[in-house]
Scaffold this motif. Structure first.
Motif, PDB file in Angstrom:
ATOM      1  N   GLY A 104       0.796  -1.225   0.000  1.00  0.00           N
ATOM      2  CA  GLY A 104       0.000   0.000   0.000  1.00  0.00           C
ATOM      3  C   GLY A 104       0.825   1.271   0.000  1.00  0.00           C
ATOM      4  N   ARG A 105       2.133   1.135  -0.069  1.00  0.00           N
ATOM      5  CA  ARG A 105       3.016   2.306  -0.071  1.00  0.00           C
ATOM      6  C   ARG A 105       3.375   2.710  -1.496  1.00  0.00           C
ATOM      7  NH1 ARG A 105       4.531  -0.960   4.293  1.00  0.00           N
ATOM      8  NH2 ARG A 105       4.594   0.132   6.296  1.00  0.00           N
ATOM      9  N   ARG A 106       3.829   3.953  -1.646  1.00  0.00           N
ATOM     10  CA  ARG A 106       4.224   4.463  -2.958  1.00  0.00           C
ATOM     11  C   ARG A 106       5.338   3.605  -3.553  1.00  0.00           C
ATOM     12  NH1 ARG A 106       7.997   9.493  -4.455  1.00  0.00           N
ATOM     13  NH2 ARG A 106       7.529   9.553  -6.667  1.00  0.00           N
ATOM     14  N   SER A 107       6.324   3.256  -2.752  1.00  0.00           N
ATOM     15  CA  SER A 107       7.500   2.531  -3.214  1.00  0.00           C
ATOM     16  C   SER A 107       7.695   1.265  -2.397  1.00  0.00           C
ATOM     17  CB  SER A 107       8.743   3.428  -3.069  1.00  0.00           C
ATOM     18  OG  SER A 107       9.933   2.696  -3.314  1.00  0.00           O
ATOM     19  N   CYS A 108       8.278   0.261  -3.007  1.00  0.00           N
ATOM     20  CA  CYS A 108       8.644  -0.959  -2.285  1.00  0.00           C
ATOM     21  C   CYS A 108       9.854  -0.724  -1.377  1.00  0.00           C
ATOM     22  CB  CYS A 108       8.975  -2.071  -3.271  1.00  0.00           C
ATOM     23  SG  CYS A 108       7.562  -2.630  -4.247  1.00  0.00           S
ATOM     24  N   PHE A 109      10.516   0.400  -1.542  1.00  0.00           N
ATOM     25  CA  PHE A 109      11.720   0.710  -0.779  1.00  0.00           C
ATOM     26  C   PHE A 109      11.376   1.653   0.372  1.00  0.00           C
ATOM     27  CE2 PHE A 109      12.918  -0.619  -4.978  1.00  0.00           C
ATOM     28  CZ  PHE A 109      13.925  -1.535  -4.730  1.00  0.00           C
ATOM     29  N   TYR A 110      10.733   1.098   1.412  1.00  0.00           N
ATOM     30  CA  TYR A 110      10.249   1.898   2.538  1.00  0.00           C
ATOM     31  C   TYR A 110      11.005   1.603   3.831  1.00  0.00           C
ATOM     32  CZ  TYR A 110       7.638  -2.422   3.193  1.00  0.00           C
ATOM     33  OH  TYR A 110       7.297  -3.741   3.323  1.00  0.00           O
ATOM     34  N   ARG A 111      12.076   0.812   3.744  1.00  0.00           N
ATOM     35  CA  ARG A 111      12.916   0.535   4.910  1.00  0.00           C
ATOM     36  C   ARG A 111      14.371   0.747   4.529  1.00  0.00           C
ATOM     37  NH1 ARG A 111      10.757  -5.442   5.745  1.00  0.00           N
ATOM     38  NH2 ARG A 111      11.016  -5.282   3.491  1.00  0.00           N
ATOM     39  N   ARG A 112      15.159   1.231   5.498  1.00  0.00           N
ATOM     40  CA  ARG A 112      16.590   1.405   5.236  1.00  0.00           C
ATOM     41  C   ARG A 112      17.370   0.515   6.190  1.00  0.00           C
ATOM     42  NH1 ARG A 112      18.681   4.484   9.248  1.00  0.00           N
ATOM     43  NH2 ARG A 112      17.228   5.919  10.222  1.00  0.00           N
ATOM     44  N   LEU A 113      18.518   0.082   5.746  1.00  0.00           N
ATOM     45  CA  LEU A 113      19.376  -0.790   6.532  1.00  0.00           C
ATOM     46  C   LEU A 113      20.168   0.037   7.523  1.00  0.00           C
ATOM     47  CD1 LEU A 113      20.308  -3.710   6.894  1.00  0.00           C
ATOM     48  CD2 LEU A 113      22.047  -3.257   5.164  1.00  0.00           C
ATOM     49  N   ASP A 114      20.118  -0.364   8.792  1.00  0.00           N
ATOM     50  CA  ASP A 114      20.874   0.287   9.863  1.00  0.00           C
ATOM     51  C   ASP A 114      21.591  -0.827  10.615  1.00  0.00           C
ATOM     52  OD1 ASP A 114      21.909   1.879  11.837  1.00  0.00           O
ATOM     53  OD2 ASP A 114      19.981   2.421  12.724  1.00  0.00           O
ATOM     54  N   GLY A 115      22.847  -1.082  10.250  1.00  0.00           N
ATOM     55  CA  GLY A 115      23.565  -2.228  10.801  1.00  0.00           C
ATOM     56  C   GLY A 115      22.934  -3.500  10.274  1.00  0.00           C
ATOM     57  N   ASP A 116      22.406  -4.325  11.188  1.00  0.00           N
ATOM     58  CA  ASP A 116      21.747  -5.556  10.758  1.00  0.00           C
ATOM     59  C   ASP A 116      20.230  -5.489  10.952  1.00  0.00           C
ATOM     60  OD1 ASP A 116      21.669  -5.669  13.498  1.00  0.00           O
ATOM     61  OD2 ASP A 116      22.348  -7.745  13.650  1.00  0.00           O
ATOM     62  N   ARG A 117      19.716  -4.298  11.116  1.00  0.00           N
ATOM     63  CA  ARG A 117      18.287  -4.074  11.338  1.00  0.00           C
ATOM     64  C   ARG A 117      17.700  -3.230  10.213  1.00  0.00           C
ATOM     65  NH1 ARG A 117      15.848  -6.485  15.543  1.00  0.00           N
ATOM     66  NH2 ARG A 117      14.408  -4.758  15.558  1.00  0.00           N
ATOM     67  N   LEU A 118      16.400  -3.373  10.013  1.00  0.00           N
ATOM     68  CA  LEU A 118      15.688  -2.531   9.061  1.00  0.00           C
ATOM     69  C   LEU A 118      14.907  -1.489   9.839  1.00  0.00           C
ATOM     70  CD1 LEU A 118      14.344  -5.188   6.540  1.00  0.00           C
ATOM     71  CD2 LEU A 118      16.265  -3.620   6.240  1.00  0.00           C
ATOM     72  N   VAL A 119      15.035  -0.244   9.393  1.00  0.00           N
ATOM     73  CA  VAL A 119      14.324   0.866  10.016  1.00  0.00           C
ATOM     74  C   VAL A 119      13.291   1.375   9.023  1.00  0.00           C
ATOM     75  CG1 VAL A 119      14.557   3.186  10.989  1.00  0.00           C
ATOM     76  CG2 VAL A 119      16.376   1.491  11.346  1.00  0.00           C
ATOM     77  N   PHE A 120      12.034   1.447   9.465  1.00  0.00           N
ATOM     78  CA  PHE A 120      10.971   1.929   8.592  1.00  0.00           C
ATOM     79  C   PHE A 120      11.111   3.436   8.390  1.00  0.00           C
ATOM     80  CE2 PHE A 120       9.379  -2.104   9.805  1.00  0.00           C
ATOM     81  CZ  PHE A 120       8.500  -2.499   8.820  1.00  0.00           C
ATOM     82  N   ASP A 122       9.294   7.037   6.851  1.00  0.00           N
ATOM     83  CA  ASP A 122       7.978   7.629   7.089  1.00  0.00           C
ATOM     84  C   ASP A 122       7.043   7.473   5.892  1.00  0.00           C
ATOM     85  OD1 ASP A 122       8.646   8.439   9.641  1.00  0.00           O
ATOM     86  OD2 ASP A 122       9.454  10.347   8.964  1.00  0.00           O
ATOM     87  N   ALA A 123       7.179   6.369   5.170  1.00  0.00           N
ATOM     88  CA  ALA A 123       6.348   6.142   3.989  1.00  0.00           C
ATOM     89  C   ALA A 123       4.951   5.679   4.418  1.00  0.00           C
ATOM     90  CB  ALA A 123       6.991   5.102   3.083  1.00  0.00           C
ATOM     91  N   PRO A 124       3.954   6.527   4.252  1.00  0.00           N
ATOM     92  CA  PRO A 124       2.599   6.143   4.673  1.00  0.00           C
ATOM     93  C   PRO A 124       1.973   5.149   3.695  1.00  0.00           C
ATOM     94  CG  PRO A 124       2.537   8.247   3.562  1.00  0.00           C
ATOM     95  CD  PRO A 124       3.999   7.861   3.667  1.00  0.00           C
ATOM     96  N   ARG A 125       1.038   4.373   4.186  1.00  0.00           N
ATOM     97  CA  ARG A 125       0.266   3.491   3.309  1.00  0.00           C
ATOM     98  C   ARG A 125      -0.784   4.342   2.593  1.00  0.00           C
ATOM     99  NH1 ARG A 125       1.084  -2.049   4.606  1.00  0.00           N
ATOM    100  NH2 ARG A 125       1.856  -2.316   6.722  1.00  0.00           N
ATOM    101  N   LEU A 126      -0.902   4.141   1.298  1.00  0.00           N
ATOM    102  CA  LEU A 126      -1.898   4.847   0.502  1.00  0.00           C
ATOM    103  C   LEU A 126      -3.188   4.042   0.387  1.00  0.00           C
ATOM    104  CD1 LEU A 126       0.525   6.200  -2.232  1.00  0.00           C
ATOM    105  CD2 LEU A 126      -0.292   7.363  -0.169  1.00  0.00           C
ATOM    106  N   PHE A 127      -3.103   2.755   0.701  1.00  0.00           N
ATOM    107  CA  PHE A 127      -4.287   1.905   0.815  1.00  0.00           C
ATOM    108  C   PHE A 127      -3.971   0.784   1.785  1.00  0.00           C
ATOM    109  CE2 PHE A 127      -2.188  -0.230  -2.803  1.00  0.00           C
ATOM    110  CZ  PHE A 127      -2.282  -1.581  -2.446  1.00  0.00           C
ATOM    111  N   ASP A 128      -5.009   0.156   2.321  1.00  0.00           N
ATOM    112  CA  ASP A 128      -4.859  -0.943   3.253  1.00  0.00           C
ATOM    113  C   ASP A 128      -4.878  -2.260   2.467  1.00  0.00           C
ATOM    114  OD1 ASP A 128      -4.973  -2.888   5.204  1.00  0.00           O
ATOM    115  OD2 ASP A 128      -6.743  -2.058   6.207  1.00  0.00           O
ATOM    116  N   PRO A 129      -3.756  -2.965   2.417  1.00  0.00           N
ATOM    117  CA  PRO A 129      -3.711  -4.205   1.626  1.00  0.00           C
ATOM    118  C   PRO A 129      -4.691  -5.267   2.113  1.00  0.00           C
ATOM    119  CG  PRO A 129      -1.685  -3.921   2.894  1.00  0.00           C
ATOM    120  CD  PRO A 129      -2.481  -2.671   3.056  1.00  0.00           C
TER     121      PRO A 129
END
Length: 133
Positions: A104-120, A122-129
């Motif tokens: 439901g987000r604009r882009s599939c790239f809504y998380r960034r890598l921070d060490g070995d963790r993914l940080v979300f 602020d990409a809002p959902r445009l629809f509820d899947p």
């Protein structure tokens, strides 16, 4: 790689051993990367003929028109290829609410890598899947 392929004006897409070529999709307005998928020859042909993005689903082993279920189609304005013609870049105008991602987000790239963790981000959902799929 052959210099002939680098400089030719003939489109000669190089599909892999599974008959697929990687397709990167960016927003034609601001070049934001929206998604990465794969195309077989039929998906590429349908995209060229209809102006709407079609892909090959490796998980479902099926052809799919992007947005067929969600209404979030991608109107392709331009198709570019890299120097050795084994990757495509589709510039597209997202339709519907503008979500290219199945989450439901604009882009599939809504998380960034921070060490070995993914940080979300602020990409809002445009629809509820949950209500779409």
């Amino acid at each position: 790689m052959s210099k002939d392929l680098d400089e030719t004006d003939r489109f000669q897409p190089r599909f892999d051993s599974s008959g697929l070529i990687t397709a990167i999709v960016s927003d034609a307005r601001d070049n934001a990367v929206l998604m990465v998928a794969h195309m077989n020859a039929e998906a590429l042909r349908l995209t060229q003929e209809t102006g709407l993005a079609h892909f090959w689903s490796r998980s479902r082993q099926a052809l799919w028109k992007k947005g067929e279920t969600s209404g979030e189609t991608l109107e392709v304005t331009e198709i570019l290829t890299d120097c050795d013609q084994d990757v495509l870049l589709l510039k597209a105008l997202p339709q519907g609410k503008g979500a290219a991602c199945h989450t439901g987000r604009r882009s599939c790239f809504y998380r960034r890598l921070d060490g070995d963790r993914l940080v979300f981000t602020d990409a809002p959902r445009l629809f509820d899947p949950k209500t779409v799929y």
